[in-house]
Design a protein around this motif. Structure first.
Motif, PDB file in Angstrom:
ATOM      1  N   SER A   2       0.809  -1.223   0.000  1.00 48.04           N
ATOM      2  CA  SER A   2       0.000   0.000   0.000  1.00 48.04           C
ATOM      3  C   SER A   2       0.838   1.266   0.000  1.00 48.04           C
ATOM      4  CB  SER A   2      -0.943   0.014   1.213  1.00 48.04           C
ATOM      5  OG  SER A   2      -0.208   0.022   2.422  1.00 48.04           O
ATOM      6  N   ARG A   3       2.081   1.160   0.483  1.00 49.00           N
ATOM      7  CA  ARG A   3       2.937   2.344   0.584  1.00 49.00           C
ATOM      8  C   ARG A   3       4.395   1.961   0.345  1.00 49.00           C
ATOM      9  NH1 ARG A   3       1.916   4.587   6.441  1.00 49.00           N
ATOM     10  NH2 ARG A   3       2.222   2.372   6.889  1.00 49.00           N
ATOM     11  N   GLY A   4       5.230   2.986   0.256  1.00 49.53           N
ATOM     12  CA  GLY A   4       6.675   2.797   0.270  1.00 49.53           C
ATOM     13  C   GLY A   4       7.239   1.882  -0.784  1.00 49.53           C
ATOM     14  N   ILE A   5       8.172   1.020  -0.362  1.00 46.60           N
ATOM     15  CA  ILE A   5       8.836   0.113  -1.287  1.00 46.60           C
ATOM     16  C   ILE A   5       7.831  -0.812  -1.956  1.00 46.60           C
ATOM     17  CG2 ILE A   5      10.452  -1.821  -1.440  1.00 46.60           C
ATOM     18  CD1 ILE A   5      12.090  -0.493   0.784  1.00 46.60           C
ATOM     19  N   GLY A   6       6.878  -1.319  -1.187  1.00 48.47           N
ATOM     20  CA  GLY A   6       5.881  -2.229  -1.748  1.00 48.47           C
ATOM     21  C   GLY A   6       5.064  -1.590  -2.848  1.00 48.47           C
ATOM     22  N   ARG A   7       4.670  -0.333  -2.632  1.00 53.34           N
ATOM     23  CA  ARG A   7       3.925   0.383  -3.670  1.00 53.34           C
ATOM     24  C   ARG A   7       4.767   0.524  -4.928  1.00 53.34           C
ATOM     25  NH1 ARG A   7       1.278   6.089  -2.256  1.00 53.34           N
ATOM     26  NH2 ARG A   7      -0.339   4.707  -1.416  1.00 53.34           N
ATOM     27  N   GLY A   8       6.030   0.891  -4.758  1.00 53.81           N
ATOM     28  CA  GLY A   8       6.909   1.034  -5.918  1.00 53.81           C
ATOM     29  C   GLY A   8       7.057  -0.257  -6.685  1.00 53.81           C
ATOM     30  N   ILE A   9       7.174  -1.374  -5.962  1.00 51.58           N
ATOM     31  CA  ILE A   9       7.300  -2.684  -6.613  1.00 51.58           C
ATOM     32  C   ILE A   9       6.024  -3.042  -7.361  1.00 51.58           C
ATOM     33  CG2 ILE A   9       7.532  -5.161  -6.188  1.00 51.58           C
ATOM     34  CD1 ILE A   9       9.358  -4.393  -3.796  1.00 51.58           C
ATOM     35  N   ALA A  10       4.874  -2.850  -6.706  1.00 50.76           N
ATOM     36  CA  ALA A  10       3.599  -3.179  -7.344  1.00 50.76           C
ATOM     37  C   ALA A  10       3.413  -2.381  -8.629  1.00 50.76           C
ATOM     38  CB  ALA A  10       2.446  -2.901  -6.377  1.00 50.76           C
ATOM     39  N   GLN A  11       3.731  -1.107  -8.584  1.00 55.51           N
ATOM     40  CA  GLN A  11       3.568  -0.271  -9.768  1.00 55.51           C
ATOM     41  C   GLN A  11       4.511  -0.709 -10.887  1.00 55.51           C
ATOM     42  OE1 GLN A  11       3.955   3.575  -7.553  1.00 55.51           O
ATOM     43  NE2 GLN A  11       2.100   4.112  -8.643  1.00 55.51           N
TER      44      GLN A  11
END
Length: 254
Positions: free
Chosen positions: A15-24
């Motif tokens: 939902s945020r941070g590194i995880g958001r960047g990876i998902a995108q």
């Protein structure tokens, strides 16, 4: 067509941070991405919305991975979401990114802190991967997000560092276990990345500069710096790499 077109990915803590960047980034490469979150539904919706606005496909799944039944809840929602998007129960790429921190030196560690950090950062990772492997075809990808704290002494967060060492050991063992299926398993070790998790550590310009000075590039990392590495490990281009811990710290403490 992107290199992950036709693939389905699950990114925990997206939902945020590194995880958001990876998902995108995985969505940009063509994957249908399941965006996992624990409690911030608005942030998860922002991640999904950004992916869809960019022409990608994504859906959100909510689960607390640090409690009993959390992994089962995660996959019940994942299977349902994948079915709604017409992809079936298969999972091609798992990114174990969800994690919790907790600053505590040895004299400050409590049983509650220890149990919470290991429940999320280590225990849930094992069972998330276990369930993923039941859905993953041969040639799949598992990427575990570790930390530079697994190789750099960081007594300020003793238990967190220990949990990330466990992630790297798990990566090594699992890579050998699933090698016959041509599934690769690797971990990525970020250093200080500019996210909400370390906002307090860089609350002043001087504090931020001290964190940036850890890297030979003298800057804080950005989520995209890690996401690009994960995207490579999720692709066929990384097919000959497994069981490795990839440093993504900008050369911190070389």
């Amino acid at each position: 067509m992107g290199v992950l077109t036709g693939k389905t990915a699950l990114v925990t803590g997206a939902s945020r941070g590194i995880g958001r960047g990876i998902a995108q980034r995985l969505a940009q490469d063509g994957a249908l991405v399941a965006v996992h979150f624990r409690e911030d539904e608005s942030a998860a919706a922002t991640t999904v919305g950004a992916i869809r606005d960019g022409g990608g496909r994504a859906f959100a799944v909510r689960a607390d991975l640090g409690v009993s039944g959390g992994v089962e809840s995660l996959y019940a929602q994942f299977d349902a979401g994948a079915a709604r998007h017409g992809t079936g129960p298969g999972l091609d790429v798992l990114v174990n990114n969800a994690g919790v921190s907790g600053s505590a030196r040895i004299h400050e560690v409590t049983p509650q802190l220890f149990d919470r950090i290991f429940a999320v950062n280590a225990k849930s990772l094992v069972f998330t991967a276990q369930q993923a492997l039941e859905r993953m075809p041969d040639g799949g990808r598992i990427v575990n997000i570790s930390s530079a704290a697994a190789r750099i002494a960081y007594p300020e967060s003793l238990v967190y560092s220990m949990s990330k060492g466990a992630v790297d050991t798990f990566t090594l063992a699992l890579a050998k276990e699933v090698g016959a299926r041509h599934i690769t398993v690797n971990s990525v070790r970020p250093g200080f990345i500019e996210t909400d998790m370390n906002a307090q550590k860089r609350r002043t310009s001087r504090a931020a500069a001290e964190l940036a000075a850890w890297s030979v590039f003298e800057r804080l990392g950005q989520p995209a710096d890690v996401a690009d590495i994960v995207a490579f490990l999720a692709s066929d281009a990384s097919r000959w790499i497994t069981g490795q811990c990839i440093d993504a710290s900008g050369g911190s403490r070389l």
